[in-house]
Design an enzyme around this catalytic site. Structure first.
Site, PDB file in Angstrom:
ATOM      1  N   HIS A  62      20.649 -13.988  -2.089  1.00  0.00           N
ATOM      2  CA  HIS A  62      19.463 -14.555  -2.754  1.00  0.00           C
ATOM      3  C   HIS A  62      19.851 -15.285  -4.049  1.00  0.00           C
ATOM      4  O   HIS A  62      20.730 -14.826  -4.787  1.00  0.00           O
ATOM      5  CB  HIS A  62      18.491 -13.424  -3.076  1.00  0.00           C
ATOM      6  CG  HIS A  62      17.124 -13.881  -3.483  1.00  0.00           C
ATOM      7  ND1 HIS A  62      16.716 -13.923  -4.799  1.00  0.00           N
ATOM      8  CD2 HIS A  62      16.084 -14.321  -2.744  1.00  0.00           C
ATOM      9  CE1 HIS A  62      15.467 -14.351  -4.850  1.00  0.00           C
ATOM     10  NE2 HIS A  62      15.050 -14.601  -3.615  1.00  0.00           N
ATOM     11  N   SER A  79      15.618  -8.145  13.932  1.00  0.00           N
ATOM     12  CA  SER A  79      15.077  -8.758  12.723  1.00  0.00           C
ATOM     13  C   SER A  79      13.746  -9.410  13.066  1.00  0.00           C
ATOM     14  O   SER A  79      13.470  -9.722  14.232  1.00  0.00           O
ATOM     15  CB  SER A  79      16.069  -9.761  12.138  1.00  0.00           C
ATOM     16  OG  SER A  79      15.713 -11.063  12.497  1.00  0.00           O
TER      17      SER A  79
HETATM   18  C1  LIG Z   1      12.883 -11.846  -1.701  1.00  0.00           C
HETATM   19  C2  LIG Z   1      14.292 -11.473  -1.863  1.00  0.00           C
HETATM   20  C3  LIG Z   1      14.790 -11.098  -3.114  1.00  0.00           C
HETATM   21  C4  LIG Z   1      13.966 -11.168  -4.355  1.00  0.00           C
HETATM   22  O1  LIG Z   1      12.947 -10.230  -4.339  1.00  0.00           O
HETATM   23  P1  LIG Z   1      11.640 -10.436  -5.229  1.00  0.00           P
HETATM   24  O2  LIG Z   1      10.824  -9.248  -4.841  1.00  0.00           O
HETATM   25  O3  LIG Z   1      11.050 -11.748  -4.854  1.00  0.00           O
HETATM   26  O4  LIG Z   1      12.065 -10.385  -6.646  1.00  0.00           O
HETATM   27  C5  LIG Z   1      16.102 -10.682  -3.195  1.00  0.00           C
HETATM   28  N1  LIG Z   1      16.881 -10.658  -2.112  1.00  0.00           N
HETATM   29  C6  LIG Z   1      16.442 -11.014  -0.903  1.00  0.00           C
HETATM   30  C7  LIG Z   1      17.373 -10.950   0.263  1.00  0.00           C
HETATM   31  C8  LIG Z   1      15.139 -11.451  -0.734  1.00  0.00           C
HETATM   32  O5  LIG Z   1      14.716 -11.827   0.474  1.00  0.00           O
END
Ligand SMILES: *Cc1c(COP(=O)(O)O)cnc(C)c1O
Length: 379
Positions: free
Chosen positions: A123, A324
């Site tokens: 991310h 998934s």
């Molecule tokens: C959405 C997501 C995040 C971030 O999470 P938030 O709740 O939006 O802060 C981190 N890692 C992955 C893999 C995600 O899909």
């Protein structure tokens, strides 16, 4: 306090906003947020200035809070993630990103000279967090599925084997929902005789429901993780972004500091903490129970299997990772993409079969994709 209504112009503005939100939420297939929640019974709680500031397990002199329910939420996830029974701790965060930041923060306190390894498919918020924490890091290649390339990971760690290893593992990547296998990663570390390491699991979307999958993906404490973060507004569903982070208690003890002003411990990232989101999470967990939670996951997997099959039967090259709920496909035309709010990267889009997504919606989308295709070919 003013009790009169808003002026007409602003009332109209709110009515229009509500209309737009209703329409926009209806057709959202591209982002991992559940929309099937109903928290009407909790509306009364908007009347209180709830704040869980400080540590969830230590009362504060600020007493208008939901700590008791927050702890129940944490207990649920600690058990689900097979955290060590007498050695876990956690809190309800403002989202997956904060939970990931927290995991990395603990890792840095334990291994200040560690090197962080994470895959290309990680991310976007993680790079920024590593920058904030000033941690050295190396990006590892991914396989085509989006799962980390274990050979590249092994080779890269070997070249830096004098440094403690901090692994940032993806339990469901943002684009293709690929899961890195925590057991395989741990086996690599053991094979290379790495003495000092820390493994954080980013389970933002899939971490919430992976425990219900057979065979169970390797992602939790029993598999080798030292901390796990999930988002609360993704699979569970919440009107306010939120999340949960579970860590090992002895690791958190390294950063705990008591604060006389609040009476609690300063063990979290922020000072004031949202006390409404634990209420939402608690409510859903109590309503669903573990069986309801499992059924919710299985439903999503079924819809995803159906979507993949329907797309392929209609000549669209869709695919998804095993177990998934994210179905990948070549990006369609802009009209369809914008209507269904499909995120795009490198010419690919995905639909995410969150629990609120229906078979009928999939049929509608497939129909529109075919229409779109015909138009493009005719033009
Ligand atoms: C959405 C997501 C995040 C971030 O999470 P938030 O709740 O939006 O802060 C981190 N890692 C992955 C893999 C995600 O899909």
């Amino acid at each position: 306090m003013r009790t009169s209504q808003l002026p007409d112009a602003e009332m109209l503005q709110l009515a229009e906003l509500k209309k737009k939100l209703t329409a926009d939420a209806e057709l959202m297939l591209g982002y991992p947020v559940s929309k099937d929640f109903n928290y009407d019974e909790l509306a009364e709680f908007l009347k209180f200035p709830i704040n869980n500031l400080g540590d969830p397990f230590i009362e504060s002199t600020y007493q208008v809070g939901t700590r008791g329910l927050e702890v129940e939420v944490l207990e649920f996830f600690a058990a689900l993630f097979r955290a060590p029974v007498n050695n876990w701790w956690g809190y309800v965060t403002n989202g997956g990103s904060e939970g990931n930041l927290y995991g990395l923060y603990l890792a840095r306190e334990i291994h200040p000279k560690g090197m962080v390894y994470f895959s290309q498919a990680t991310h976007y918020s993680v790079q920024k967090n590593l920058h904030l924490l000033n941690m050295q890091n190396i990006v590892i290649r991914t396989q085509r599925s989006g799962e980390i390339d274990y050979e590249d990971l092994r080779d890269t760690i070997r070249m830096n084997r004098h440094m403690p290893v901090i692994i940032f593992a993806n339990i469901g990547t943002t684009m293709t929902e690929a899961r890195d296998d925590v057991r395989k990663i741990k086996a690599i570390l053991q094979d290379l005789a790495i003495q000092h390491y820390y493994i954080h699991a980013d389970g933002a979307l899939s971490g919430s429901y992976s425990a219900f999958i057979e065979p169970r993906p390797a992602f939790d404490f029993a598999d080798g993780a030292d901390s796990i973060a999930i988002s609360g507004h993704k699979f569970i569903g919440s009107p306010i972004p939120c999340g949960v982070v579970i860590v090992k208690k002895n690791n958190r003890d390294r950063i705990a500091r008591s604060v006389s002003y609040t009476g609690s411990m300063d063990t979290t990232i922020t000072g004031s903490r949202n006390g409404h989101s634990p209420l939402f999470l608690w409510y859903t967990l109590k309503k669903l129970g573990e069986d309801g939670f499992r059924a919710r996951a299985l439903h999503s997997l079924k819809v995803a299997a159906y979507a993949e099959e329907q797309l392929r039967e209609n000549g669209i090259e869709a695919w998804r990772n095993p177990n998934s709920i994210t179905v990948n496909m070549p990006a369609p035309g802009e009209r369809v993409r914008l209507k269904w709010q499909l995120a795009m990267e490198d010419g690919w889009c995905h639909i995410i079969c969150m629990p609120n997504v229906t078979f009928a919606q999939i049929d509608q989308l497939v129909g529109e994709l075919l229409e779109d295709h015909k138009k493009i070919n005719a033009a």
